[in-house]
Design an enzyme around this catalytic site. Sequence first.
Site, short mmCIF file in Angstrom:
data_model
loop_
_atom_site.label_atom_id
_atom_site.label_comp_id
_atom_site.label_asym_id
_atom_site.label_seq_id
_atom_site.Cartn_x
_atom_site.Cartn_y
_atom_site.Cartn_z
N HIS A 1 0.81 -1.21 0.00
CA HIS A 1 0.00 0.00 0.00
C HIS A 1 0.85 1.27 0.00
CE1 HIS A 1 0.88 0.96 4.24
NE2 HIS A 1 0.94 -0.36 4.39
N HIS B 1 12.13 -1.60 -12.86
CA HIS B 1 11.96 -3.05 -12.97
C HIS B 1 12.05 -3.65 -11.57
CE1 HIS B 1 13.38 -7.10 -14.94
NE2 HIS B 1 12.37 -7.25 -14.09
#
Length: 201
Positions: free
Chosen positions: A125, A134
């Site tokens: 979150h 990446h």
Amino acid sequence: MILFGASGHCKVVIDILQSNNEKVTAIVDDQPKTDFLLGVEVLSSSNFIFDKNQKIIIAIGDNVIRKKIADRLNGTFHTAIHPQAIISNYSTIGGGTVIAPGAIINADAVIGQHCIVNTAAIVEHDCVVEDYVHLSPNSALAGGVKVGEGTHIGIGAKVIQGITIGKWATIGAGAVIIKDVPDYAVVVGNPGRVIKNKKSI
């Protein structure tokens, strides 16, 4: 859907798209080394004209190259999200981003454009992952982490909550990040330590 880059990562993107019943029309590459990849025709970029109506994903694992290609292409960048990924309805995902099977993106996470969230990577979150990042397989960002543009988080690396990682940094495989990381830093180990600075991309 047109893919740019006939690479190993391209195979993953094809598989994700086909899992969603999306058809890949062609793969375009600057220096094709094969005529077909997983049954999809590979064309030279010198013989292909992109237009803004085409759906495009840049299927190249290298963050720097992905940015350079994105800067030159004219088209509409689309996402590829595997049906076995878990994506919160309260998250935001930018165009051109690829999310592999088993990845988890939780509430109020923001993923930028042209990112790769690889197999079983976790974005908790309130994380912010900027463009061209990446996240390698089995890497994990705890809540409230910020990852700067172009950074590569290595396979199995873990980042504790609230950390800021700068742009174009490299976090080594298995590293555990417990303090902020500056731009262009290369970090390895548990706990993570800076071993060099790249200065630029």
